[in-house]
Every structure is written in structure tokens, then in C-alpha cells.
Scaffold this active site. Structure first.
Site, short mmCIF file in Angstrom:
data_model
loop_
_atom_site.label_atom_id
_atom_site.label_comp_id
_atom_site.label_asym_id
_atom_site.label_seq_id
_atom_site.Cartn_x
_atom_site.Cartn_y
_atom_site.Cartn_z
N GLN A 170 -3.67 2.10 15.46
CA GLN A 170 -2.62 2.67 14.62
C GLN A 170 -1.80 3.73 15.37
OE1 GLN A 170 -4.24 4.42 11.02
NE2 GLN A 170 -2.24 4.84 10.14
N GLU A 228 -10.60 3.68 4.15
CA GLU A 228 -9.74 4.52 3.31
C GLU A 228 -10.13 4.28 1.85
OE1 GLU A 228 -5.59 3.93 4.39
OE2 GLU A 228 -5.82 5.40 6.02
N HIS A 243 -4.32 13.80 1.56
CA HIS A 243 -4.52 12.90 2.71
C HIS A 243 -3.30 12.93 3.62
CE1 HIS A 243 -5.55 9.29 5.04
NE2 HIS A 243 -4.35 8.82 4.75
N THR A 287 -8.61 -6.10 4.06
CA THR A 287 -8.56 -5.12 2.97
C THR A 287 -9.57 -5.60 1.93
OG1 THR A 287 -6.18 -4.84 3.34
CG2 THR A 287 -7.06 -4.01 1.26
N ARG A 308 -7.92 3.35 13.83
CA ARG A 308 -7.07 4.52 14.11
C ARG A 308 -6.47 4.51 15.51
NH1 ARG A 308 -6.01 5.67 9.06
NH2 ARG A 308 -7.84 6.27 7.87
N GLU A 312 -9.39 4.14 -1.75
CA GLU A 312 -8.17 3.98 -2.54
C GLU A 312 -8.48 3.29 -3.86
OE1 GLU A 312 -4.81 2.29 -0.55
OE2 GLU A 312 -5.38 3.09 1.42
N ASP A 363 -8.91 0.20 2.47
CA ASP A 363 -7.91 -0.18 3.47
C ASP A 363 -8.49 0.14 4.85
OD1 ASP A 363 -5.58 -0.71 4.87
OD2 ASP A 363 -4.65 1.22 4.37
N LYS A 387 -4.15 -2.35 10.36
CA LYS A 387 -4.52 -2.40 8.94
C LYS A 387 -4.74 -3.82 8.42
CE LYS A 387 -3.39 2.01 7.75
NZ LYS A 387 -4.23 2.91 6.97
N ASP A 392 0.84 -1.20 0.00
CA ASP A 392 0.00 0.00 0.00
C ASP A 392 0.88 1.25 0.00
OD1 ASP A 392 -2.41 1.30 -0.13
OD2 ASP A 392 -2.75 1.30 2.03
N GLU A 395 -10.19 12.18 8.45
CA GLU A 395 -10.10 13.54 7.91
C GLU A 395 -11.43 14.28 8.01
OE1 GLU A 395 -8.22 11.39 4.45
OE2 GLU A 395 -7.60 13.45 4.03
CA CA Z 1 -3.95 3.02 3.15
#
Ligand code: CA
Length: 429
Positions: A243, A202, A137, A260, A240, A204, A236, A256, A130, A376
Site C-alpha cells: 500500500q 481492518e 483511524h 475482503t 501495508r 469495519e 479489509d 487491498k 469501501d 495503529e
Molecule cells: Ca478499509
């Protein structure tokens, strides 16, 4: 890119499969490949056309004998390994078969309704990497941790990435089991173990590798397009709180790799040719890429509108449509192109293999309407979002369904879509 527009992109071309005309995702100009099962039979390769799938095992006698072995596999790896010339030839033949009325009688019985089929992961994923090429971002997230220096000094030189986990990549529809792990509440002295309270998505894009490269032989940036067989949507899923506690010093790990999700159709590089665009110019004062990353392609960008939507349990109970969280242009979000990503990944001699999956990283645009994660949108949980039901969300709750879509549009071309990448959050299994 090496390909050129041909009759398969002709906007006047129509299919004898009536639902393909004006189909939002799968008109005859798209022709994505995927792996499906239906009627209690094993996995087979098919092509999406309108509301149907053409079963390439049943249609094998209409295909070049040379292709039949790879197209009879239950995954696309061997077919993707064949490279662009074969891929373009198959696309030409499929377009002919599905547009020429003469084939209707023979091929109609090889069609399966998409609603009757289950889609699977298109490839056996050997490796998943990834990247982090969404500069808005990276800036938005960096600002939450380092207000004075949101982007680290390497960002404008190095396409940043990390090796993810292939075993937990799944096709759209896989339930999202809320992960447990270590998190350290800000006020606590020590971490606790328990369910994530800050589960996020996420938005992507994913790239499927076609032909690989030998160990020790980097892919040149000008040839990278020949190694990208196709694209998908990629979510993804990210915890948080896990993380924030675990990421230093080696980057993402258990926050993560619990899941996925990808959209199941491989949208081929050929299908996307009419929608290639220039990358936005680098802002004044930014360094030029080092020579090995200089992409001479005038249109290396993906002119796609990508979108994330949420549907809560209550929204579904009240028959409300999914609520759009964000939408934006993929090319506008990407600081590095797909070709630059591949060139960088292999620049040390690392070998990419057919069926490898490469994520772009979260694609947020500069606008508030184009933020590709709840981290975000909710400003790290400080500014919850209000949904049409009045419900508030800083992060995902159990029962929430997250839906990603992508659509390509350009003057003089029939628009195509990627299908969907969905997942419903459930509590611990
Ligand atoms: Ca990602």
C-alpha cells in the site's frame, strides 16, 4: 430509518428453540438471514435462531406465497431488493413461527445445526465500495505520513471512499493467502517483488444494499435508511508495504483487493432498531455538513461494541483463548453515518444495486484500547504488541487467526450479536 419497534423486539418474547434463550448472538429478537449449505445439498436461504438455522426452503409453506420465489434463490439479492415493508413483514412472520409453540412440531425438522452447515456469502456482490469514515483511524494513519496535517482538508466535508473489488469478497473462514507484490524498503533505491511483510486487518462494518436507485437519481439522506437492508462485520485485509508504495496517486489497489472477508449473517436494519444512538456531536469548529448530507434522524448511529481478537498458532497449541486486540463503540468511531455514506455515494447519480456491499472504513475509537488495525496498534511497526505467550506482533504472521465480533446492547432490549468474521493467514498457496 422508517421502522418502529414492534412485538418482534419485545424482550419477553422467547423461542421454542431452547438454545435461542440468552444466546449471545441469535436470540429470537435478532433473526438474521444468511445463505448456507448442508447435507451435500445446494445453497439455501435460512434464518439463524440460537445454535440452529431455520431452512426457509423447508419452511416455505408457512411463509407468504408472494415471498417464496425470492426466498428460494441461492442468494439474497432478489429478496433484499424487495425493500423495507416486505423485510419487516417477513421478520414478523419468522418471529411468530419461532416463538409460538404451535409451530414446533412442523418446523423442528426444518432446523439444521449451525455446526453442521457451511455459511456462504449472502449475496452475489455486484459492487463493493469501501469508505473511510473512522476519523480516529484516518487521523492515526495520516499522522504516520503527515505529522503536521494528519487529516486532508476535504475530510470533514466529503465522506471519502474508493471502489473496491467485488470478486475477492468472501464469507468468514476463507483462508488469507499472504499476497505478493511490489514493496520498496525505505533504504532501497528500487522496489522488490515478494510476499508482503506487513499484512494487516481492518475492523469495519459492512452494509448490504436492499432496494437500489436508478442511474441519475440520487438517494436523499433522509431516505437512505430504506435502502440499507442489513449489516455485517467486514475485514479489509491490507498489505501495508504494498500500500505504501502503490497508493499514490489513485489510492488503494493490490494492497487491498486480494481478499475482503465478511460475517455471513445479514443483521437486518429492523433487528438493530433498539440500538440506534445519536452520533457524537461534531467537535467545536468543525464545518456543518453540506445540505445534501444533513441527516435529520436523531439516532443515525449504530450502538454496537465491535471487537478484534487474535489467536496465534502457539496460542492454539497451548489452548489459550484468543487475545483481544481492541474493542470500542462503532458510533463513537464514525464521523459520517450510514445514511450520509449512502447519500454521498449516490449524490452524483451513481446507482446502487441490491446486494452491493459498502464498507465503513476502519473503525478506531479515540482510545488506545479501540484501535482497529495493527498499523495503529504497533504505531507503524515501531511498537510491537506482546501476546500472552510472549510472542510479539507488529503485523500478522502465518498461522495467525483474526476474529471480528460485534454486539448490540441497550436498556430494555435483548442483546444481539453479529456472529463472527474469521480468517487464518497462510503462506502462499
Ligand atoms: Ca478499509
Amino acid at each position: 430509518m422508517t421502522g418502529a419497534l414492534d412485538e418482534t423486539h419485545d424482550p419477553r418474547r422467547t423461542s421454542w428453540v431452547e438454545s435461542a434463550q440468552g444466546h449471545s448472538d441469535f436470540p429470537v429478537q435478532n433473526l438474521p438471514l444468511g445463505v448456507f449449505s448442508a447435507d451435500g445439498q445446494g445453497r439455501r436461504i435460512g434464518v439463524a435462531i440460537g445454535d440452529f438455522i431455520l431452512d426457509l426452503t423447508q419452511a416455505a409453506e408457512f411463509l407468504d406465497e408472494e415471498w417464496r420465489d425470492e426466498l428460494a434463490h441461492p442468494v439474497l439479492n432478489a429478496w433484499l431488493a424487495r425493500g423495507p415493508a416486505a423485510h419487516t413483514a417477513l421478520r414478523g412472520r419468522l418471529s411468530e413461527l419461532l416463538s409460538d409453540e404451535r409451530y414446533r412440531g412442523d418446523l423442528e425438522m426444518a432446523l439444521i445445526g449451525q455446526s453442521e452447515a457451511r455459511m456462504h456469502l449472502p449475496c452475489l456482490v455486484g459492487d463493493y465500495t469501501d469508505f473511510y469514515v473512522g476519523i480516529h483511524h484516518a487521523t492515526n494513519v495520516g499522522r504516520q505520513f503527515r505529522p503536521d496535517q494528519p487529516l486532508l482538508p476535504n475530510y470533514k466535508y466529503v465522506p471519502i471512499g474508493y471502489h473496491g473489488r467485488a470478486s475477492s469478497v468472501r464469507a468468514s473462514g476463507e483462508p488469507v493467502i499472504r499476497p505478493s507484490g511490489q514493496r520498496k524498503p525505505p533504504e532501497a533505491d528500487e522496489p522488490v517483488y515478494g510476499q508482503s511483510r506487513r499484512l494487516d486487518y481492518e475492523l469495519e462494518l459492512g452494509m448490504w444494499i436492499g432496494r437500489g436507485n436508478r442511474l441519475g437519481e440520487p438517494i436523499q439522506v433522509g431516505e437512505a435508511g430504506e435502502h440499507i437492508a442489513g449489516y455485517c462485520l467486514l475485514n479489509d485485509w491490507s498489505a501495508r508495504d504494498l500500500q505504501a508504495w502503490e497508493y499514490q496517486p489513485l489510492g488503494p489497489f493490490l494492497a487491498k483487493n486480494f481478499l475482503t472477508s465478511v460475517s455471513p449473517w445479514v443483521i437486518t436494519a429492523d433487528a438493530l432498531l433498539p440500538f440506534r444512538v445519536a452520533q457524537p456531536p461534531r467537535p467545536e469548529g468543525d464545518p456543518q455538513p453540506l445540505p445534501y448530507l444533513r441527516d435529520g434522524n436523531p439516532a443515525p448511529g449504530l450502538g454496537l461494541t465491535i471487537e478484534a481478537l487474535i489467536s496465534t498458532e502457539r496460542m492454539r497449541a497451548e489452548s489459550l483463548p484468543p487475545h483481544r486486540l481492541s474493542h470500542g463503540n462503532a458510533a463513537a468511531a464514525m464521523y459520517w453515518s450510514a445514511a450520509q455514506i449512502l447519500a454521498h455515494h449516490s449524490s452524483n447519480g451513481c446507482n446502487l444495486q441490491p446486494g452491493d456491499l459498502i464498507g465503513t472504513g476502519t473503525l478506531s475509537t479515540a482510545e488506545d484500547s479501540g484501535l482497529g488495525s495493527l498499523l495503529e496498534i504497533s504505531r507503524g511497526g515501531k511498537r510491537p504488541l506482546t501476546l500472552p505467550t510472549g510472542e510479539e506482533r507488529s503485523f500478522l504472521e502465518d498461522g495467525d487467526e483474526l476474529i471480528l465480533t460485534a454486539r448490540a446492547e441497550a436498556d430494555g432490549a435483548v442483546p444481539i450479536g453479529f456472529g463472527e468474521c474469521r480468517g487464518v493467514v497462510v503462506g502462499t498457496a
